[in-house]
Design a protein around this motif. Structure first.
Motif, short mmCIF file in Angstrom:
data_model
loop_
_atom_site.label_atom_id
_atom_site.label_comp_id
_atom_site.label_asym_id
_atom_site.label_seq_id
_atom_site.Cartn_x
_atom_site.Cartn_y
_atom_site.Cartn_z
N VAL A 55 0.72 -1.39 0.15
CA VAL A 55 -0.15 0.07 0.13
C VAL A 55 0.68 1.16 -0.03
O VAL A 55 0.64 2.25 -0.79
N ALA A 56 1.92 1.31 0.74
CA ALA A 56 2.69 2.48 1.04
C ALA A 56 3.40 2.86 -0.44
O ALA A 56 3.49 4.22 -0.94
N PRO A 57 4.04 1.87 -0.92
CA PRO A 57 4.55 2.23 -2.72
C PRO A 57 3.54 2.96 -3.52
O PRO A 57 3.88 3.52 -4.17
N ALA A 58 2.30 2.06 -3.32
CA ALA A 58 1.35 2.56 -4.17
C ALA A 58 0.81 4.06 -3.98
O ALA A 58 0.51 4.89 -4.88
N MET A 59 0.73 4.27 -2.62
CA MET A 59 0.46 5.72 -2.31
C MET A 59 1.69 6.70 -2.72
O MET A 59 1.21 7.88 -3.24
N ILE A 60 3.00 6.43 -2.83
CA ILE A 60 3.98 7.14 -2.98
C ILE A 60 3.80 7.48 -4.65
O ILE A 60 3.92 8.82 -5.01
N VAL A 61 3.73 6.38 -5.28
CA VAL A 61 3.75 6.42 -6.59
C VAL A 61 2.42 7.06 -7.28
O VAL A 61 2.54 8.18 -8.11
N LEU A 62 1.29 7.18 -6.67
CA LEU A 62 0.08 7.68 -7.08
C LEU A 62 -0.01 9.03 -6.45
O LEU A 62 -1.00 10.12 -7.19
N GLY A 63 0.76 9.45 -5.41
CA GLY A 63 0.76 10.94 -4.57
C GLY A 63 -0.30 11.04 -3.77
O GLY A 63 -0.72 12.01 -3.33
N VAL A 64 -0.77 9.79 -3.20
CA VAL A 64 -1.59 10.03 -2.17
C VAL A 64 -1.33 9.99 -0.90
O VAL A 64 -0.57 8.99 -0.55
N TRP A 65 -1.31 11.03 0.01
CA TRP A 65 -0.43 11.15 1.08
C TRP A 65 1.03 10.67 1.08
O TRP A 65 1.40 9.84 1.86
N ARG A 66 1.42 11.08 0.00
CA ARG A 66 2.84 10.40 -0.37
C ARG A 66 4.06 10.80 0.98
O ARG A 66 4.80 9.97 1.14
N TRP A 67 3.85 11.90 1.47
CA TRP A 67 5.10 12.10 2.64
C TRP A 67 4.79 10.99 3.81
O TRP A 67 5.38 10.53 4.32
N LEU A 91 13.04 9.95 2.89
CA LEU A 91 13.08 11.43 3.93
C LEU A 91 13.06 12.32 2.86
O LEU A 91 12.33 13.57 3.06
N LEU A 92 13.61 12.40 1.76
CA LEU A 92 13.61 13.22 0.58
C LEU A 92 12.27 13.47 0.15
O LEU A 92 11.94 14.42 -0.22
N ILE A 93 11.58 12.00 -0.22
CA ILE A 93 10.42 12.36 -0.71
C ILE A 93 9.35 12.81 0.21
O ILE A 93 8.47 13.61 0.02
N VAL A 94 9.51 12.74 1.61
CA VAL A 94 8.59 13.50 2.68
C VAL A 94 8.93 14.92 2.49
O VAL A 94 8.01 15.80 2.17
N TRP A 95 10.11 15.32 2.48
CA TRP A 95 10.41 16.82 2.48
C TRP A 95 10.09 17.51 1.12
O TRP A 95 9.34 18.58 1.15
N GLU A 96 10.09 16.83 0.11
CA GLU A 96 9.59 17.52 -1.24
C GLU A 96 8.04 17.54 -1.29
O GLU A 96 7.61 18.37 -1.84
N ASP A 97 7.37 16.38 -0.95
CA ASP A 97 6.09 16.41 -1.03
C ASP A 97 5.30 17.39 0.02
O ASP A 97 4.62 18.13 -0.32
N LEU A 98 6.02 17.47 1.20
CA LEU A 98 5.59 18.73 2.28
C LEU A 98 5.81 19.95 1.47
O LEU A 98 4.98 20.93 1.65
N ARG A 99 6.89 20.11 1.05
CA ARG A 99 7.29 21.55 0.42
C ARG A 99 6.30 21.86 -0.88
O ARG A 99 5.92 22.85 -0.82
N ALA A 100 6.07 20.98 -1.50
CA ALA A 100 5.26 21.08 -2.75
C ALA A 100 3.76 21.29 -2.34
O ALA A 100 2.99 22.21 -2.69
N ARG A 101 3.41 20.84 -1.32
CA ARG A 101 1.87 21.00 -0.53
C ARG A 101 1.97 22.30 -0.12
O ARG A 101 0.79 23.06 -0.44
N ARG A 102 2.72 22.65 0.60
CA ARG A 102 3.04 24.10 1.19
C ARG A 102 2.94 25.12 0.08
O ARG A 102 2.14 26.02 0.09
N ALA A 103 3.45 24.93 -1.03
CA ALA A 103 3.69 25.67 -2.01
C ALA A 103 2.41 26.03 -2.76
O ALA A 103 1.89 26.98 -2.93
N ARG A 104 1.77 24.87 -2.96
CA ARG A 104 0.34 24.55 -3.56
C ARG A 104 -0.87 25.59 -2.57
O ARG A 104 -1.65 26.31 -3.08
#
Length: 156
Positions: free
Chosen positions: A70-82, A128-141
């Protein structure tokens, strides 16, 4: 003007969507493979939990299979990726500390375990880089949406 660049000139372009998706899939590949192997050989998954002293083994095997699929699917699909990336980072660190204890291994096993240990630490870093990038992108949006809302209300 020489030496003067606009922000747009120096901004790094995001990779194409297909390349980003492929990179995320490659980072998650070992978890998808591991989850599928455990799913189709549930007895082996339970035996693995027992080998590492995890009890009760069956619910732990089910939880690991669910996480690894489930976690890889979430990461690839962008669902609560962080959140999924953070879960896989924590899981990977815990599993690495449990399974790749090269400092306790006999000399003939130490080299392979040490390599696996540090490779898994690298995966933790990638997550951890994926977490950081996803949270940064969410904040920017969110910031862009708030700015657009402010502009719209100022025009009314």
């Amino acid at each position: 003007m020489r030496g003067a660049h606009s922000t747009a000139d120096t901004a790094v372009q995001a990779p194409p969507h297909w390349l980003r998706t492929l990179a995320l899939l490659l980072i998650c590949a070992a978890y998808l493979q591991g989850g599928l192997v455990k799913l189709f050989d549930f007895g082996g998954a339970v035996a693995e939990m027992q080998h590492f002293g995890i009890a009760p083994a069956e619910p732990a095997a089910i939880a690991v299979i669910a996480l690894e699929l489930v976690a890889p699917a979430m990461i690839v699909l962008g669902v609560w990726r962080w959140l999924a990336a953070l879960a896989l980072a924590a899981f990977t660190l815990a599993a690495t500390l449990m399974a790749n204890r090269y400092w306790d291994a006999p000399p003939e096993a130490r080299f392979m375990l040490m390599n696996a240990f540090y490779e898994h630490l690298g995966l933790c870093g990638a997550f951890l880089l994926i977490v950081w990038e996803d949270l940064r992108a969410r904040r920017a949006r969110r910031d862009r949406a708030m700015l657009a809302g402010t502009k719209g209300s100022a025009l009314q």
